[in-house]
Design a protein around this motif. Structure first.
Motif, mmCIF file in Angstrom:
data_model
loop_
_atom_site.group_PDB
_atom_site.id
_atom_site.type_symbol
_atom_site.label_atom_id
_atom_site.label_comp_id
_atom_site.label_asym_id
_atom_site.label_seq_id
_atom_site.Cartn_x
_atom_site.Cartn_y
_atom_site.Cartn_z
ATOM 1 N N GLY A 80 0.823 -1.199 0.000
ATOM 2 C CA GLY A 80 0.000 0.000 0.000
ATOM 3 C C GLY A 80 0.861 1.253 0.000
ATOM 4 N N ASN A 81 0.432 2.275 0.718
ATOM 5 C CA ASN A 81 1.190 3.527 0.748
ATOM 6 C C ASN A 81 2.445 3.460 1.611
ATOM 7 N N SER A 82 2.665 2.336 2.244
ATOM 8 C CA SER A 82 3.958 1.995 2.839
ATOM 9 C C SER A 82 4.465 2.967 3.899
ATOM 10 N N TYR A 83 3.580 3.337 4.810
ATOM 11 C CA TYR A 83 4.011 4.172 5.935
ATOM 12 C C TYR A 83 5.016 3.420 6.805
ATOM 13 N N GLU A 84 4.833 2.108 6.893
ATOM 14 C CA GLU A 84 5.775 1.313 7.684
ATOM 15 C C GLU A 84 7.163 1.314 7.052
ATOM 16 N N ALA A 85 7.211 1.204 5.722
ATOM 17 C CA ALA A 85 8.501 1.232 5.033
ATOM 18 C C ALA A 85 9.183 2.582 5.230
ATOM 19 N N ALA A 86 8.410 3.651 5.151
ATOM 20 C CA ALA A 86 8.977 4.987 5.360
ATOM 21 C C ALA A 86 9.514 5.125 6.780
ATOM 22 N N TYR A 87 8.781 4.560 7.742
ATOM 23 C CA TYR A 87 9.235 4.635 9.123
ATOM 24 C C TYR A 87 10.524 3.841 9.312
#
Length: 199
Positions: free
Chosen positions: A46-53
């Motif tokens: 998805g929008n990958s907030y976890e990846a950004a974090y």
């Protein structure tokens, strides 16, 4: 629910599952990890907030998978100056070896008939001693999915042949929109010899 289905959802902005931030239970879990060199996979990112974090916390080996071309294009631009790898690829065809797979709204997006395939492929992707961690919905949904819900009992029965259940319990720190509806999971793959009967 192929790539075109998900692509159209992102183009039209029909992404009701998107919280606009890192899932609080996953953030709390990530904050406890000290090894920044773990190989981490986020399927159906998805929008990958976890990846950004993770990137912001200096994790060096993060891979995001998704099948929606428009989303993958956006993510590649978003993560162009980071070490996050973004692949337009079907999870069920993906090959790799990971220390940690983070589950966040991917399991609930696949047809329930494919859940046994999900479990088996997760088992194949995660290294011995690795973890499948994240959140699963602990509720049914009144309309035909996605999302598709489930119960703790169903998940225990589904995952136990391949994984040791370290944690499977209600989240105390869910996003307000999901309070009371999430289970936190932390599963470890069983030794290969213990799973031979299931192949």
């Amino acid at each position: 629910m192929d790539s075109q289905f998900w692509n159209e959802r992102y183009i039209s902005g029909e992404t009701g599952w998107d919280m606009g931030e890192v899932s609080p239970p996953l953030k709390a879990y990530i904050d406890q990890i000290t090894d920044r060199d773990l190989r981490i996979l986020i399927p159906g990112g998805g929008n990958s907030y976890e990846a950004a974090y993770l990137a912001g916390q200096a994790f060096s080996d993060v891979t995001v998978l998704d099948i929606a071309p428009i989303l993958v294009s956006r993510l590649k631009e978003k993560f162009a100056r980071t070490r996050v790898k973004v692949l337009e690829e079907d999870f069920f065809n993906h090959q790799g070896s990971y220390d940690l797979v983070l589950e966040q709204t991917f399991f609930c997006a696949i047809d329930p008939s494919r859940r046994p395939d999900y479990v088996k492929h997760m088992y194949e992707l995660i290294k011995p001693g690795g973890h499948l961690a994240g959140v699963l919905f602990n509720r049914p949904f009144p309309k035909a999915g996605p999302p598709f819900g489930g119960t703790e009992e169903e998940y225990r029965k589904l995952f136990t042949p391949y994984f040791d259940i370290k944690t499977l319990q209600g989240c105390y720190n869910s996003h307000p929109a999901r309070q009371g509806y999430e289970l936190f999971i932390n599963f470890m793959p069983k030794l290969k010899t213990l799973c031979e009967d299931f192949y």
